[in-house]
Design an enzyme around this catalytic site. Structure first.
Site, PDB file in Angstrom:
ATOM      1  N   GLU A   1      47.649   0.211 -17.285  1.00  0.00           N
ATOM      2  CA  GLU A   1      46.431  -1.228 -17.313  1.00  0.00           C
ATOM      3  C   GLU A   1      46.224  -1.627 -18.747  1.00  0.00           C
ATOM      4  O   GLU A   1      45.772  -0.570 -19.628  1.00  0.00           O
ATOM      5  CB  GLU A   1      45.320  -0.642 -16.456  1.00  0.00           C
ATOM      6  CG  GLU A   1      45.562  -0.657 -15.130  1.00  0.00           C
ATOM      7  CD  GLU A   1      44.175  -0.468 -14.307  1.00  0.00           C
ATOM      8  OE1 GLU A   1      43.307  -1.130 -14.603  1.00  0.00           O
ATOM      9  OE2 GLU A   1      44.471   0.371 -13.060  1.00  0.00           O
TER      10      GLU A   1
ATOM     11  N   GLU B   1      47.205  -5.948  -8.017  1.00  0.00           N
ATOM     12  CA  GLU B   1      46.259  -5.213  -7.043  1.00  0.00           C
ATOM     13  C   GLU B   1      45.877  -6.157  -5.968  1.00  0.00           C
ATOM     14  O   GLU B   1      45.707  -7.455  -6.217  1.00  0.00           O
ATOM     15  CB  GLU B   1      45.226  -4.570  -8.124  1.00  0.00           C
ATOM     16  CG  GLU B   1      44.113  -3.930  -7.155  1.00  0.00           C
ATOM     17  CD  GLU B   1      43.208  -3.077  -8.154  1.00  0.00           C
ATOM     18  OE1 GLU B   1      43.314  -3.313  -9.342  1.00  0.00           O
ATOM     19  OE2 GLU B   1      42.037  -2.593  -7.551  1.00  0.00           O
TER      20      GLU B   1
ATOM     21  N   TYR C   1      41.622  -1.801 -21.874  1.00  0.00           N
ATOM     22  CA  TYR C   1      41.282  -3.367 -22.026  1.00  0.00           C
ATOM     23  C   TYR C   1      40.847  -3.807 -23.360  1.00  0.00           C
ATOM     24  O   TYR C   1      40.080  -3.277 -24.004  1.00  0.00           O
ATOM     25  CB  TYR C   1      40.484  -3.628 -21.084  1.00  0.00           C
ATOM     26  CG  TYR C   1      41.207  -3.537 -19.469  1.00  0.00           C
ATOM     27  CD1 TYR C   1      41.935  -4.596 -18.973  1.00  0.00           C
ATOM     28  CD2 TYR C   1      40.996  -2.348 -18.686  1.00  0.00           C
ATOM     29  CE1 TYR C   1      42.630  -4.519 -17.825  1.00  0.00           C
ATOM     30  CE2 TYR C   1      41.618  -2.279 -17.354  1.00  0.00           C
ATOM     31  CZ  TYR C   1      42.411  -3.278 -16.873  1.00  0.00           C
ATOM     32  OH  TYR C   1      42.991  -3.239 -15.948  1.00  0.00           O
TER      33      TYR C   1
ATOM     34  N   ASN D   1      44.121   7.336  -9.800  1.00  0.00           N
ATOM     35  CA  ASN D   1      43.911   6.031 -10.494  1.00  0.00           C
ATOM     36  C   ASN D   1      42.187   6.197 -10.980  1.00  0.00           C
ATOM     37  O   ASN D   1      41.296   6.170 -10.315  1.00  0.00           O
ATOM     38  CB  ASN D   1      43.853   4.812  -9.870  1.00  0.00           C
ATOM     39  CG  ASN D   1      43.370   3.367 -10.522  1.00  0.00           C
ATOM     40  OD1 ASN D   1      43.658   3.309 -11.564  1.00  0.00           O
ATOM     41  ND2 ASN D   1      41.996   3.041 -10.206  1.00  0.00           N
ATOM     42  N   GLU D   2      42.192   6.100 -12.337  1.00  0.00           N
ATOM     43  CA  GLU D   2      40.896   6.166 -13.080  1.00  0.00           C
ATOM     44  C   GLU D   2      39.927   7.315 -12.223  1.00  0.00           C
ATOM     45  O   GLU D   2      38.830   6.820 -11.993  1.00  0.00           O
ATOM     46  CB  GLU D   2      40.331   4.786 -13.066  1.00  0.00           C
ATOM     47  CG  GLU D   2      41.106   3.877 -13.846  1.00  0.00           C
ATOM     48  CD  GLU D   2      40.153   2.581 -14.326  1.00  0.00           C
ATOM     49  OE1 GLU D   2      39.135   2.530 -13.922  1.00  0.00           O
ATOM     50  OE2 GLU D   2      40.857   1.849 -15.405  1.00  0.00           O
TER      51      GLU D   2
ATOM     52  N   GLN E   1      46.547  -8.655 -14.719  1.00  0.00           N
ATOM     53  CA  GLN E   1      47.200  -8.277 -13.538  1.00  0.00           C
ATOM     54  C   GLN E   1      48.225  -9.530 -13.300  1.00  0.00           C
ATOM     55  O   GLN E   1      47.842 -10.587 -13.882  1.00  0.00           O
ATOM     56  CB  GLN E   1      46.498  -8.160 -12.280  1.00  0.00           C
ATOM     57  CG  GLN E   1      45.707  -7.022 -12.565  1.00  0.00           C
ATOM     58  CD  GLN E   1      45.131  -6.287 -11.010  1.00  0.00           C
ATOM     59  OE1 GLN E   1      45.637  -7.006 -10.161  1.00  0.00           O
ATOM     60  NE2 GLN E   1      44.518  -5.336 -11.265  1.00  0.00           N
TER      61      GLN E   1
HETATM   62  O1  AHR Z   1      42.598  -4.012 -13.285  1.00  0.00           O
HETATM   63  C1  AHR Z   1      41.026  -4.022 -12.645  1.00  0.00           C
HETATM   64  C2  AHR Z   1      40.620  -2.584 -12.584  1.00  0.00           C
HETATM   65  O2  AHR Z   1      40.448  -1.860 -13.622  1.00  0.00           O
HETATM   66  C3  AHR Z   1      41.375  -1.776 -11.788  1.00  0.00           C
HETATM   67  O3  AHR Z   1      41.040  -1.920 -10.388  1.00  0.00           O
HETATM   68  C4  AHR Z   1      40.830  -0.327 -12.257  1.00  0.00           C
HETATM   69  O4  AHR Z   1      41.747   0.495 -12.400  1.00  0.00           O
HETATM   70  C5  AHR Z   1      40.480  -0.599 -13.774  1.00  0.00           C
HETATM   71  O5  AHR Z   1      39.018  -0.245 -14.064  1.00  0.00           O
END
Ligand code: AHR
Length: 512
Positions: A316, A44, A262, A193-194, A364
């Site tokens: 992600e 990103e 995450y 996205n989200e 990332q």
């Molecule tokens: O990966 C960092 C961020 O995490 C991304 O921009 C977003 O999609 C997520 O919240």
């Protein structure tokens, strides 16, 4: 006396069973291919991910590069057999206008990066640079469309600009003018996205209506252009979102559903390299949650799509801690053996659910979150996560051998987690690979593996380990952690015995 003796025998038996983890590999019931796309990455526009980490400009005299992209990074990613790369975000994609970043660099529109630090983004890395990089890497591009501040028309035009044959519109004329005659043929398109957060804070009904407009207009009625359109799924346990998507988006309008997860403690992120056992355990709990999240989303998907036509895409994932100021970047963090543990168990989870999970993207690639590569000026290091991805690449497009795992517990206070995680596959040359991760950072784990349906004659292995869970590579000691040969697994008939040291990842290779 006899009774006491039997009780004693039972205790000894029970202790032995508990002490030894048992794994059964059912190679005889293998039927699912582990898509190589599970081993995908995500880059990103955040601080030093793209600029510095990947792209340093065509005229950089100090760092060897190809069309402005660092050669050391290209080489490292190629060694991972990187199958796909997601771009340009993330939240950045939710305000991204692709036309700002094509054509002569001096004429590109500079914008403010509203998602990550409000710095000036000169757009010198745009669609051409990204798609050419993917070609160089041999990776499939995965573009995230702006459905927040962007329009349906903008998305339609992006598809035409990158995918349609020469001469079909002013867009393909423009593409040619800017140096690219043939189309890149981008297959993977994320629509939004989200969207429940930075992508517009939409409720699911609003998202679905908007999605249908985008997905319908981006291709023709029968999707003869064969776009693989990915709808936004939940980033937390909101299975109602999944349910509505599966129920209300017609089957011919989507091919994938994305989820985000995450390993992070949002209330207390803490340092990426100085952490205690409680903080470690909590992150492992979050990492293991991936399995429940996949199972519960899959159950909902199975209701509407029992043939598993729609792919579940974890676009992600990774560990997320406090930024490390030494890395000079919004989400820059160090990468330790803890991250190797996250990668080890997460990739095993993906492999074991390969019937539904058919793509994933580690967040990332360089210089942010759970990166495989860190850079500072001309220096580059490979992280423990890189090494796990490299060791596990043997599973890419291999046939999944289902496993049954009876694991010891990894205990902290009154909480416990599965200590040993395993997945196995048979590759096209007939070799079997078994990846095992022991997340217990204090106890070695003895493992007995029973092989069903694979008569192995030869065994070898590799291990990634280090004394402390906080250990990591840095620019002064870049190879402290690297895979080594592992000769401690013994093969006898259909049984394998090994001891996995505390906080280690082992990959075994078996040949007939
Ligand atoms: O990966 C960092 C961020 O995490 C991304 O921009 C977003 O999609 C997520 O919240």
């Amino acid at each position: 006396m006899k009774k006491q003796f039997i009780t004693l025998l039972l205790i000894i038996w029970a202790t032995t069973v508990v002490a030894q983890n048992k794994v059964i590999i059912n190679a005889d019931s293998a039927k699912t291919i582990i898509s190589k796309h599970i081993y995908g990455h995500f880059a990103e526009h955040i601080s030093r991910v793209i600029y510095d980490g990947i792209y340093i400009g065509e005229n950089n005299p100090e760092i060897p590069n190809t069309n402005g992209v660092r050669n050391d990074v290209i080489e490292a990613l190629k060694k991972l057999n990187i199958p796909n790369l997601r771009w340009p975000g993330g939240c950045f994609a939710d305000t991204y206008h692709w036309k700002d970043a094509i054509g002569p660099k001096s004429e590109r529109k500079a914008i403010e990066n509203l998602s990550w630090g409000n710095y000036r983004e000169d757009n010198s890395f745009g669609t051409h640079e990204f798609l050419n990089l993917c070609e160089l890497l041999g990776a499939e591009p995965y573009l995230a469309v702006n459905m927040n501040s962007g329009s349906v028309q903008e998305a339609v035009e992006w598809v035409q600009y990158v995918n349609h044959p020469n001469g079909t519109s002013y867009l393909t004329d423009l593409r040619e003018k800017y140096g690219r005659d043939k189309p890149w043929k981008v297959k993977y398109w994320g629509i939004g996205n989200e969207s429940w957060d930075c992508g517009g804070h939409m409720n699911v009904e609003h998202y679905i209506n908007l999605y249908k407009q985008f997905a319908t207009a981006m291709t023709d009625y029968f999707n003869s252009k064969k776009l693989f359109r990915i709808a936004v799924g939940p980033g937390f346990p909101d299975y109602n979102w999944t349910e509505k998507i599966m129920k209300d988006i017609p089957a011919r309008r989507f091919e994938g559903l994305s989820i985000h997860h995450y390993a992070v403690n949002w209330d207390h992120k803490s340092s990426s390299y100085e952490f205690n056992d409680d903080e470690y355990f909590m992150i492992m709990e979050k990492a293991w949650f991936m399995e429940e999240f996949i199972i519960k989303n899959s159950e909902v998907m199975d209701k509407y799509d029992p043939k598993k036509r729609v792919a579940l895409i974890v676009d992600e994932w990774g560990g997320w801690y406090d930024p490390d100021p030494r890395g000079n970047g919004a989400l820059y963090q160090q990468n330790t053996m803890r991250d190797a543990m996250i990668a080890g168990i997460t990739l095993n989870i993906f492999n074991n659910h390969a019937d539904r999970v058919r793509m994933a993207n580690l967040a990332q690639t360089v210089n942010a979150l759970q990166s495989v590569i860190l850079t500072i000026d001309e220096k580059m290091i490979l992280t423990p996560t890189y090494h796990v991805m490299e060791m596990y690449k043997v599973h890419q497009d291999a046939l999944l051998a289902p496993v049954t795992v009876m694991s010891n517990d990894f205990v902290r206070g009154d909480k416990k987690l599965q200590a040993v995680s395993v997945s196995a596959s048979k590759d096209q040359s007939g070799k079997m690979h078994i990846s095992l991760t022991n997340i217990d950072n204090h106890n070695d784990q003895k493992v007995e593996i029973a092989l069903k349906g694979f008569a192995a004659k030869k065994i070898s292995g590799r291990i990634l380990t280090s004394k402390n869970i906080q250990d990591h590579n840095n620019f002064d000691n870049p190879e402290k952690i690297a895979p080594k040969a592992f000769d401690d697994a013994s093969l006898s008939g259909d049984k394998i015995h090994l001891t996995i040291p505390a906080n280690s990842v082992v990959v075994l290779e078996l040949e007939k």
